[in-house]
Scaffold this active site. Structure first.
Site, short mmCIF file in Angstrom:
data_model
loop_
_atom_site.label_atom_id
_atom_site.label_comp_id
_atom_site.label_asym_id
_atom_site.label_seq_id
_atom_site.Cartn_x
_atom_site.Cartn_y
_atom_site.Cartn_z
N LEU A 179 0.86 -1.18 0.00
CA LEU A 179 0.00 0.00 0.00
C LEU A 179 0.90 1.24 0.00
O LEU A 179 1.13 1.86 1.01
CB LEU A 179 -0.89 -0.02 1.25
CG LEU A 179 -2.22 0.72 1.19
CD1 LEU A 179 -3.03 0.43 2.42
CD2 LEU A 179 -2.05 2.20 0.99
N GLN A 210 -5.49 3.27 -6.44
CA GLN A 210 -6.83 2.73 -6.20
C GLN A 210 -7.93 3.80 -6.28
O GLN A 210 -9.01 3.55 -6.80
CB GLN A 210 -6.86 2.04 -4.84
CG GLN A 210 -8.03 1.13 -4.65
CD GLN A 210 -7.83 0.26 -3.42
OE1 GLN A 210 -7.99 0.73 -2.30
NE2 GLN A 210 -7.48 -0.99 -3.64
N ASP A 254 -7.82 10.09 -5.04
CA ASP A 254 -7.67 10.80 -3.77
C ASP A 254 -6.33 10.48 -3.10
O ASP A 254 -5.86 11.22 -2.25
CB ASP A 254 -8.80 10.39 -2.82
CG ASP A 254 -10.16 10.46 -3.50
OD1 ASP A 254 -10.95 11.33 -3.14
OD2 ASP A 254 -10.40 9.65 -4.42
N ILE A 281 -3.45 9.84 -4.87
CA ILE A 281 -2.37 10.04 -5.83
C ILE A 281 -1.53 11.26 -5.47
O ILE A 281 -0.43 11.44 -5.98
CB ILE A 281 -2.95 10.21 -7.26
CG1 ILE A 281 -1.92 9.79 -8.31
CG2 ILE A 281 -3.42 11.63 -7.52
CD1 ILE A 281 -2.50 9.72 -9.72
N HIS A 289 -12.95 9.66 -1.38
CA HIS A 289 -13.24 8.79 -2.52
C HIS A 289 -14.06 9.56 -3.55
O HIS A 289 -14.85 8.98 -4.28
CB HIS A 289 -14.00 7.53 -2.07
CG HIS A 289 -13.23 6.69 -1.09
ND1 HIS A 289 -13.18 6.98 0.25
CD2 HIS A 289 -12.47 5.59 -1.27
CE1 HIS A 289 -12.41 6.09 0.86
NE2 HIS A 289 -11.97 5.23 -0.03
#
Lengths: 350, 364
Positions: free
Chosen positions: A51, A75, A78, A80, A121
């Protein structure tokens, strides 16, 4: 009809089979999950990473330095933001190395609101991405375009940021992908079962090559009174608004930009010149929004041909998207807002 | 397997060759191989020559900066005893079957050992159109040599540790012997990418053939290592990941050569990472921003020179001649570069995208 997640998955499979892709990676990208939106289920070369977004981007850059093609995933966009200097370097590597090293890799990431995803998200990244020179930035609004843009992105010799409107990832398209079987067959063939997946393997349909060229916008609907330029989730919103306006006697040209950079100015310019009015819509925050650049350019180049000042509708300049629907809907342009602005522009007379 | 071997860490106390090993003039040379870890006389002289040339080149770069011929200098004086052996030991070539190098901005000794002509470095610092590494776009020591797998050097002090994972990952799949080298400084090891490098290179079952080095000069610009780092050695951090680690005296080219050879051999055979900390000097400060003036730290080039002179491996006259000839080579290179063209303003859009594709929105 395939949804966008299935379309991306099939494009990645095509990349594995035909374009030399040997690495598709990110957190939860490999088995057993195959991506939180299922876009990487069943892929031969999909693998899980720590992660660690910086590690993911660094890994992709290094793989690209060897000339291999890979697809990496953050994923949610938000997460990045802590890679921003690596993204800057990926964009400047070919330039600063005097053309010695190109970095052909794809970085895909879900963007935008629409799934009640709260603050972390729901971010958009298109305006940020437009400030990463050296990258190409694409954002599909349909499964077919997602399929074709992903194949083009894998083949491109530059880093390509593939923004996935997350609210559309599970929405079925309205046309078959090239080689796509009937819907029920597709689901049975390539969607992983719920529960134990250890022995499951996809049965890939005989998919066909299909490309959406990077840098080409699509005229979704032709019109004569107003040009409406958007991309991603808001193509759907704007499409609904345009239909309503049509019923009320208005003719609006809807353009899906598809590529944010390098953008298709020729198509935009021709359309704006024809309709003499333009409205740009997206959901990233409104201050220093990418559409402001397009609006500026429209003003500069077409000022004396316009019947109204170009307008930008974007997300409010807020720190985040609030969870409650009242808050989320008040933060990003909704159909009623778009229609109201469009009508005002349509009624405006020079 | 975790292993740490710590050498004497004082930069000012490089072990001197035992006096009893050079008792007779006649036996000096025959015993030198033993004194210098079994390296041949030719190897010793070759390393010495490259170290001198690297130093002379860096001093020339500083002169160019101070004379107004460059906007900025950053470089490698003090890292010759580590960088030269490293450059001699890499498998030089292009593509995953050869070694990749993700260097930090003190890579001149490594590049000199790999065969870089002095003039390349001068073209780089003087921002000429003839600068093949960057086309006049970047600082000194920001090298790029695709034919030797030397990927572009970046100013951020940590990003190379993340990017090195990718080349090593491909090598793990495609090659049975090639490896990736990533170099950086002790200050940069505080950044997250260094931790990323340790974590990703040691994933169980997916360990990477990666030589992770930290040239510890005990400074981050003006901030001392001792005030910011609780760990005794940076290399100790590798132990938590089961990474083989070692700490060496990077001011001793013989120790550097022997340990690098051993560790690189381990990586080539086992396809697993090594974290190697080399304790080195920083002889002209961080960069021209801090004056680029000599500081009182051990000079590995002069130290090695004295050892070779005492052992009879080189002669004083030959050493002087080498310095003189190297300085002349650097001076002549500068003279040539002076007359070379600057990059054209119009070239600012060149290489925006690969394959000549336009990136200027005005032309979309």
């Amino acid at each position: 009809m395939a949804n966008m997640a299935q379309a991306v998955r099939m494009a990645l499979h095509y990349g594995e089979e035909h374009l030399g892709v040997r690495d598709i990676f990110g957190q939860d990208v490999g088995a057993p999950l195959g991506g939180v939106f299922t876009a990487t289920q069943g892929l031969k070369y999909a693998w899980n990473t720590p992660l660690d977004e910086r590690g993911i981007v660094g890994m992709a850059m290094g793989i690209a330095m060897t000339g291999e093609r890979c697809v990496a995933e953050i994923q949610f966009c938000d997460y990045i933001f802590n890679t921003i200097d690596l993204l800057k370097i990926a964009g400047n590597t070919h330039w600063v190395s005097n053309g010695n090293y190109s970095l052909p890799f794809v970085l895909k990431t879900p963007v935008g609101a629409g799934i009640r995803g709260s603050i972390y998200h729901s971010h958009s990244f298109d305006a940020w991405a437009s400030r990463l020179p050296g990258w190409k930035v694409v954002m599909p609004s349909t499964p077919v375009d997602a399929y074709g843009l992903m194949i083009s992105a894998i083949e491109d010799p530059n880093p390509v940021l593939f923004l996935e409107p997350k609210a559309l990832l599970r929405v079925k398209g309205q046309e078959l992908l090239p080689g796509e079987p009937a819907e029920k067959d597709l689901k049975a063939m390539i969607d992983a079962p719920i529960g134990d997946r250890r022995h499951w393997k996809p049965k890939w349909p005989k998919i066909e090559e299909f490309r959406v060229p990077i840098g080409e916008a699509k005229i979704v609907r032709e019109g004569t009174e107003l040009t409406l330029v958007t991309y991603g989730r808001h193509v759907t919103f704007c499409g609904q608004v345009v239909e309503e306006l049509e019923k009320e006697g208005h003719s609006v040209e809807l353009i899906d930009l598809r590529t944010i950079y390098p953008y298709d100015w020729k198509t935009l310019k021709a359309s704006i010149r024809k309709t003499r009015k333009v409205l740009f819509v997206n959901e990233d925050t409104e201050v220093t929004n990418f559409a402001e650049h397009l609006s500026y350019r429209a003003t500069q180049e077409l000022f004396y041909e316009l019947d109204a000042a170009p307008e930008v509708m974007a997300g409010k300049n807020l720190p985040g998207i609030g969870l409650h629907p009242n808050l989320e809907d008040a933060s990003v342009p909704q159909n009623a807002d778009i229609k109201e602005t469009a009508l005002r522009l349509l009624r405006e007379r020079p | 397997m975790a292993r740490t071997q710590t050498s004497s860490r004082s930069k000012k106390k490089v072990p001197k060759p035992p006096k009893k090993s050079v008792p007779q003039k006649k036996s000096k040379l025959s015993s030198a191989k033993n004194v210098f870890g079994g390296l041949s006389l030719d190897q010793l002289r070759h390393m010495y020559e490259l170290m001198v040339k690297s130093r002379v080149l860096e001093e020339r770069l500083i002169k160019i900066y101070k004379a107004g011929g460059a906007y900025f200098w950053i470089g490698a004086p003090g890292e010759e005893a580590f960088g030269v052996p490293l450059g001699l030991l890499v498998d030089k070539g292009q593509g995953p079957n050869h070694d990749y190098l993700h260097l930090h901005y003190r890579g001149t000794p490594t590049l000199m050992a790999m065969g870089m002509p002095m003039i390349d470095s001068i073209r780089l610092i003087m921002n000429k159109a003839t600068d093949t590494s960057t086309g006049g776009r970047n600082f000194s020591n920001h090298y790029c040599y695709p034919a030797w797998n030397v990927v572009p050097v970046s100013s951020p002090i940590e990003v190379q540790y993340a990017q090195a994972l990718g080349t090593a990952h491909v090598q793990k799949r495609l090659s049975k012997k090639s490896l990736t080298v990533v170099t950086g400084g002790d200050a940069g090891s505080a950044e997250g990418d260094f931790a990323s490098c340790l974590i990703w290179s040691s994933r169980p079952g997916n360990e990477l053939p990666l030589l992770i080095t930290v040239q510890n000069n005990r400074w981050g610009i003006s901030t001392s290592y001792d005030t910011q780092h609780g760990e005794k050695n940076v290399a100790d951090r590798g132990k938590a990941f089961g990474i083989r680690t070692c700490v060496i005296n990077g001011n001793d080219p013989v120790e550097s050569y022997l340990r690098l050879a051993e560790e690189m051999d381990y990586i080539r055979k086992n396809r697993k990472p090594v974290l190697l900390e080399a304790q080195v000097s920083r002889l002209f400060g961080h960069s021209s921003a801090s004056g680029a003036n000599p500081v009182d730290e051990l000079d590995p080039v002069r130290e090695f020179e004295q050892r070779l002179l005492r052992a009879g491996v080189i002669k004083s006259d030959a050493a002087k001649e080498l310095w003189k000839n190297s300085e002349e080579e650097a001076r002549l290179a500068q003279e040539q570069v002076k007359s070379e063209p600057a990059p054209e303003s119009s070239s600012v859009w060149d290489h925006f995208y690969a394959e000549g594709e336009n990136g200027d929105w005005r032309k979309f």
